[in-house]
Design an enzyme around this catalytic site. Structure first.
Site, mmCIF file in Angstrom:
data_model
loop_
_atom_site.group_PDB
_atom_site.id
_atom_site.type_symbol
_atom_site.label_atom_id
_atom_site.label_comp_id
_atom_site.label_asym_id
_atom_site.label_seq_id
_atom_site.Cartn_x
_atom_site.Cartn_y
_atom_site.Cartn_z
ATOM 1 N N LYS A 195 0.781 -1.247 0.056
ATOM 2 C CA LYS A 195 -0.477 -0.158 0.188
ATOM 3 C C LYS A 195 0.880 1.237 0.295
ATOM 4 C CE LYS A 195 -4.182 0.319 2.526
ATOM 5 N NZ LYS A 195 -4.747 0.240 3.605
HETATM 6 O O1 G3P Z 1 -8.149 0.445 5.122
HETATM 7 C C1 G3P Z 1 -8.405 2.321 5.048
HETATM 8 C C2 G3P Z 1 -9.706 2.388 5.013
HETATM 9 O O2 G3P Z 1 -10.853 1.537 5.312
HETATM 10 C C3 G3P Z 1 -9.928 2.775 6.398
HETATM 11 O O3 G3P Z 1 -11.428 2.974 7.162
HETATM 12 O O4 G3P Z 1 -12.657 3.607 9.065
HETATM 13 O O5 G3P Z 1 -10.738 4.158 8.862
HETATM 14 O O6 G3P Z 1 -11.591 5.666 7.662
HETATM 15 P P1 G3P Z 1 -11.728 3.743 8.157
#
Ligand code: G3P
Length: 218
Positions: free
Chosen positions: A83
């Site tokens: 990533k």
């Molecule tokens: O992994 C990236 C993403 O899914 C993060 O989600 O919930 O931290 O906005 P969030």
């Protein structure tokens, strides 16, 4: 549509992988912090549980170091997807890593223009964050619609749209309606997809009636 789980919790991943419905895993530095374990160890373990892509995030912001980190992460297992952030250095790193045969997930995408750049850089996945856009009063799903429309105009782009920052099952349904390739879903939301009160009630009624027949199938 492929389902990835968005967690670095190995027990959760094992449990969900047993359902046979898990196609991959995504992690990020915040999820690694939450897991409270060494990242390289977690990624190695997860890669042996789930054969699909397992995203492991770089943490350097300059190309040279990011590339070094990406190469190290890629060595952990064949199914690691490195990533990188959607920055000029991130996309430069994406180009090199993909040319070396490594899967790359370009993360922190918040606009259609950024997604277009990720596709041009040869990303395997681009991760638009729908929940975080909703959080600031924008429409995360509108971004998915825009990206899907753009990508359909250029069938030579092989980049898969990985809907991230998913908060609830409606995000998954809407992403599927738009033809997004992947949704990465937190464990509780993934479990929620199975649930319907009429399924639970219906099953209970069938089993109660079956018990009254006094029969058994086996
Ligand atoms: O992994 C990236 C993403 O899914 C993060 O989600 O919930 O931290 O906005 P969030």
């Amino acid at each position: 549509m492929k389902f990835f789980v968005d967690t670095a919790d190995v027990a959760e991943i094992k449990d969900l992988a047993a359902s046979g419905l898990l196609d991959g895993v995504t992690t990020n530095p915040s999820l690694i912090m939450k897991a409270g374990r060494p990242m390289l160890e977690v990624i190695k373990e997860v890669c042996s549980i789930v054969p699909g892509p397992v995203s492991a995030e770089t943490v350097s912001t300059d190309h040279k170091k990011m590339l070094e980190e990406g190469r190290k992460l890629a060595k952990i297992a064949k199914n690691v997807a490195v990533k990188v952030p959607l920055t000029p250095d991130g996309l430069k790193t994406c180009k090199v890593l993909t040319s070396e045969g490594t899967m790359v997930n370009v993360t922190l995408c918040f606009s259609a223009a950024q997604a277009l750049l990720a596709a041009k850089a040869g990303a395997t996945f681009v991760s638009p964050f729908v929940g975080r856009l909703d959080d600031i009063g924008q429409d995360g799903m509108h971004l998915i619609a825009e990206i899907m429309t753009i990508f359909r105009q250029y069938p030579d782009y092989k980049t898969q749209v990985l809907v991230a920052s998913v908060r609830h099952s409606q995000h998954v349904i809407q992403a599927a309606k738009l033809g997004a390739h992947v949704a990465t879903v937190p464990p509780n939301v993934l479990r929620g997809l199975f649930k319907h009160v009429l399924t639970d009630n219906g099953l209970k009624a069938f089993l109660d009636d079956w018990a009254k027949t006094g029969q058994s199938i086996l």
